[in-house]
Design an enzyme around this catalytic site. Sequence first.
Site, PDB file in Angstrom:
ATOM      1  N   CYS A 385       0.834  -1.205   0.000  1.00 10.48           N
ATOM      2  CA  CYS A 385       0.000   0.000   0.000  1.00 10.48           C
ATOM      3  C   CYS A 385       0.874   1.262   0.000  1.00 10.48           C
ATOM      4  O   CYS A 385       1.500   1.557  -1.000  1.00 10.48           O
ATOM      5  CB  CYS A 385      -0.988  -0.029   1.162  1.00 10.48           C
ATOM      6  SG  CYS A 385      -2.370   1.112   0.919  1.00 10.48           S
ATOM      7  N   HIS A 511      -3.477  -5.114  -0.129  1.00  9.98           N
ATOM      8  CA  HIS A 511      -3.028  -5.645   1.165  1.00  9.98           C
ATOM      9  C   HIS A 511      -3.057  -7.182   1.153  1.00  9.98           C
ATOM     10  O   HIS A 511      -4.041  -7.791   1.571  1.00  9.98           O
ATOM     11  CB  HIS A 511      -3.955  -5.155   2.284  1.00  9.98           C
ATOM     12  CG  HIS A 511      -3.799  -3.705   2.603  1.00  9.98           C
ATOM     13  ND1 HIS A 511      -3.056  -3.247   3.665  1.00  9.98           N
ATOM     14  CD2 HIS A 511      -4.285  -2.602   1.990  1.00  9.98           C
ATOM     15  CE1 HIS A 511      -3.093  -1.923   3.699  1.00  9.98           C
ATOM     16  NE2 HIS A 511      -3.836  -1.507   2.683  1.00  9.98           N
ATOM     17  N   GLU A 513      -1.708  -9.245   3.069  1.00 10.82           N
ATOM     18  CA  GLU A 513      -1.769  -9.825   4.428  1.00 10.82           C
ATOM     19  C   GLU A 513      -3.192 -10.148   4.865  1.00 10.82           C
ATOM     20  O   GLU A 513      -3.401 -10.982   5.750  1.00 10.82           O
ATOM     21  CB  GLU A 513      -1.090  -8.891   5.436  1.00 10.82           C
ATOM     22  CG  GLU A 513      -1.834  -7.626   5.824  1.00 10.82           C
ATOM     23  CD  GLU A 513      -1.652  -6.441   4.884  1.00 10.82           C
ATOM     24  OE1 GLU A 513      -1.963  -5.307   5.273  1.00 10.82           O
ATOM     25  OE2 GLU A 513      -1.205  -6.665   3.732  1.00 10.82           O
TER      26      GLU A 513
END
Length: 539
Positions: A385, A511, A513
């Site tokens: 990001c 993102h 994750e």
Amino acid sequence: MASTTKYVFVTGGVTSSLGKGIISASLAKLLQARGYSVTIQKFDPYINIDPGTMNPYEHGECYVTEDGAETDLDLGHYERFLNVPTSQSNNVTTGRIYHHVITQERQGAYLGKTVQVIPHITDEIKRRMLLLGQTGEYDIVITEIGGCIGDIESLPFVEAVRQLRWDLGSHDSVVIHLTLVPYLKAAGELKTKPTQHSVKALSEAGVQPDILVCRSEYPIPVEMRKKIALFCNVKVNAVIESLDAESIYDVPLLMRKEKLDERVINKLKLSKNIDPELDSWKEFLGRLKNPTAEVNVALVGKYVELPDAYKSIIESFIHAGAQNECKVNVKWIQSEHINDENAASMLQGMDGVLVAPGFGERGFHGKLETIRHVRESNIPFLGICLGMQCAAVEFARNVLGLAGAASTEMDQNTPHPIIDMMAEQKEITQKGGTMRLGAYTCELKKGSKAYSIYGKSKISERHRHRYEFNNSYLTQFQEAGMIASGTNPETGLVEVFELQHHPWFVAAQFHPELKSTVLNPHPLFVKFIKAAMNYTKSK
């Protein structure tokens, strides 16, 4: 109200941060491993509509779901444990409840009645507690009530649970209360009084727990369990011990040993002839605990004082580490402390560097200097990001020679707005209104590193950001070796950058994750850790 769906309510007392989310996720995992379809929802007592506008220091990471909801970080645990996506329906706040009821009232929905906490607010809470169960997709819905019993804020939620238990059949719901059994060093013993008081407060609100999960640093002897059971109106076998675990991923197995899932199944009158199938979970734990390699990875961000601000990233490292049978040592580095003079010494000994997401100008320069160092030193790099946007700005300044290049988020008057807001977003003033949130498609270039990481050309990843790469600079970037290997097919916006002639330099606008789970570690993290392992071998 006959219902085929069963409901589990998880409350907490004595103190916050006891791990209701982990207990809820662990129970859900055990029930799922027995073949039941399970989901978990979190009811948060704060008045913010969602955690999207909160500083991470207040509430930890803001977790984004597939459908673009900004939610509590516990939803991350739910997804990582269950490997099933959550949605807006899985996280409800007091703010959202009141906002809905007040909007209804303004539209005349209550026909001139006085609008009150009971029944109007509690009815809306109950409606939302039952929503997921009414989809017909789930056998069991676990509802975690945020906050602590005794807090003014959580009273309407507890009252809603009290009413629901009457509405539902006697074997359709179960209440689990999580408490603390502290150890007093001076007296040399565990104390049950806080648990007694907590259960008393819950009972005074009209809810009698069926199961007590007692967090403790020391084993709770049988005699003490009997005492807790006697004072708290529960069966002795319903007093469950929850000791501190080496890893949160141990908790499902510890709860299995304590028979938490069996107690719930008995109370809900569910069939218990299937033993939980936990082989793949145990394999993951085996790899996690017996690494054959070790790497040091720097996480460079501005909220590093609170690890919960980067919860999903840390868990993704754990998943990727286990997949590679590698222990990942994370070094937290405050980006504000890095400058052009100390970047090399601050990052010394690192086998990989991740520049974390974030908003605002603080720590921006430190992130740029970090990226310059890893780019010039061929250290494996993953930018997420804002980390990707920093990589673009750093490249523009130091490789393309565009002096003063920046993001308009940091510098409104930059001569080179490498990162800028899209034209249609500039009209919107409300916070949150300009965000690109949730899952978007990304197309990967065949032959690129990103393509080889994912093994396919079309992927879907979650976003949470306001600014985008300015495509008018794209040709210059690509000619100088910074390749846009992932783009959004509808808008042409850059999603992934990778640097040619660098062993492993990948930066993503999304993102990754948020999609890494125990059973599906995210490929970007898996390959990043692999690159760090190769780097440490080559040193």
